[in-house]
Design an enzyme around this catalytic site. Sequence first.
Site, PDB file in Angstrom:
ATOM      1  N   GLU A  42      11.759  -6.508 -27.956  1.00 47.19           N
ATOM      2  CA  GLU A  42      12.457  -5.762 -29.015  1.00 47.19           C
ATOM      3  C   GLU A  42      13.873  -5.497 -28.534  1.00 47.19           C
ATOM      4  O   GLU A  42      14.066  -4.800 -27.536  1.00 47.19           O
ATOM      5  CB  GLU A  42      11.736  -4.433 -29.278  1.00 47.19           C
ATOM      6  CG  GLU A  42      12.491  -3.522 -30.249  1.00 47.19           C
ATOM      7  CD  GLU A  42      11.968  -2.088 -30.232  1.00 47.19           C
ATOM      8  OE1 GLU A  42      10.791  -1.849 -29.913  1.00 47.19           O
ATOM      9  OE2 GLU A  42      12.779  -1.187 -30.549  1.00 47.19           O
ATOM     10  N   ARG A  46      21.789  -1.359 -30.747  1.00 43.70           N
ATOM     11  CA  ARG A  46      22.616  -0.242 -30.253  1.00 43.70           C
ATOM     12  C   ARG A  46      23.890  -0.732 -29.598  1.00 43.70           C
ATOM     13  O   ARG A  46      24.672   0.072 -29.098  1.00 43.70           O
ATOM     14  CB  ARG A  46      21.828   0.581 -29.227  1.00 43.70           C
ATOM     15  CG  ARG A  46      20.612   1.239 -29.809  1.00 43.70           C
ATOM     16  CD  ARG A  46      19.881   2.057 -28.767  1.00 43.70           C
ATOM     17  NE  ARG A  46      18.539   2.331 -29.239  1.00 43.70           N
ATOM     18  CZ  ARG A  46      17.596   2.899 -28.528  1.00 43.70           C
ATOM     19  NH1 ARG A  46      17.829   3.279 -27.299  1.00 43.70           N
ATOM     20  NH2 ARG A  46      16.399   3.102 -29.035  1.00 43.70           N
ATOM     21  N   LYS A 130       4.752   3.098 -35.133  1.00 42.91           N
ATOM     22  CA  LYS A 130       5.276   3.476 -33.816  1.00 42.91           C
ATOM     23  C   LYS A 130       5.205   5.002 -33.702  1.00 42.91           C
ATOM     24  O   LYS A 130       5.643   5.703 -34.621  1.00 42.91           O
ATOM     25  CB  LYS A 130       6.731   2.989 -33.724  1.00 42.91           C
ATOM     26  CG  LYS A 130       7.554   3.584 -32.589  1.00 42.91           C
ATOM     27  CD  LYS A 130       8.905   2.902 -32.496  1.00 42.91           C
ATOM     28  CE  LYS A 130       9.887   3.689 -31.659  1.00 42.91           C
ATOM     29  NZ  LYS A 130      10.987   2.894 -31.128  1.00 42.91           N
TER      30      LYS A 130
HETATM   31  C1  3PG Z   1      13.864   3.795 -27.351  1.00 42.50           C
HETATM   32  O1  3PG Z   1      13.988   3.544 -28.527  1.00 42.50           O
HETATM   33  O2  3PG Z   1      14.778   4.158 -26.613  1.00 42.50           O
HETATM   34  C2  3PG Z   1      12.513   3.605 -26.824  1.00 42.50           C
HETATM   35  O3  3PG Z   1      11.734   4.646 -27.230  1.00 42.50           O
HETATM   36  C3  3PG Z   1      12.438   3.385 -25.359  1.00 42.50           C
HETATM   37  O4  3PG Z   1      12.151   4.548 -24.723  1.00 42.50           O
HETATM   38  P1  3PG Z   1      12.076   4.572 -23.142  1.00 42.50           P
HETATM   39  O5  3PG Z   1      13.445   4.190 -22.649  1.00 42.50           O
HETATM   40  O6  3PG Z   1      11.729   5.985 -22.808  1.00 42.50           O
HETATM   41  O7  3PG Z   1      11.009   3.588 -22.710  1.00 42.50           O
END
Ligand code: 3PG
Length: 214
Positions: A42, A46, A130
Amino acid sequence: MPQNMQKILSLNPIVPVITIEDLAHAKPLANALLEGGISIMEITLRTPTALSAIKLINQECPGITVGAGTIESVSSIQSAVEAGAKFLVSPGTTKPLLDAVHYHAIPLLPGVVTPTEVMALQDEGFQYVKFFPAEAAGGTAMLKALSGPFPNMKFCPTGGIDNTNLMDYLTLKNVVSVGSSWVVASDLIKNNNWSEITRRARDTLNLIKMRTNE
Ligand code: 3PG
């Protein structure tokens, strides 16, 4: 259409959540994951590079299923579909997002936390959602509590999950896979540390296999 998410999540018990800054990292990263046995990724929308990375991986790394994360707007759905994303992940859920996803007929893993949000998505025909942000929103205790009223809803918890707690989630009946950035930590990507990403992917899958067979 939302049910297609089942097939995608069944590819791996862990979905690496990736923030990519440099397009040159895209292919080596996909190959490092594949070498470690993970065939899903994924890429979060960003960074300015995210869409180009999805496009490149989709074209040049056919062994991996690439999706777009941090979907928050209808326009980001259009861009992700054009880049070739095979699935979408959103931190929360809005009606315009659901409408756009139906229009484009692309699988979505929509974000939820509360019973009301689960009910709204159940009404829309979703069975895979999710749970975000997992650790901050009650973690495994919250997921256990949700399994009572929603026995058919399957969750992919994400947020604060790494190698120390992922099995706590994966042993729950209503958890189908977990999302995590731990396998693909930003510093590893920045330092071109592909062997460590492969090692983390392989070790994580081995841990899951070992614990699942206990
Ligand atoms: C996110 O969208 O940042 C995810 O939830 C990943 O989270 P994490 O960095 O805590 O694994």
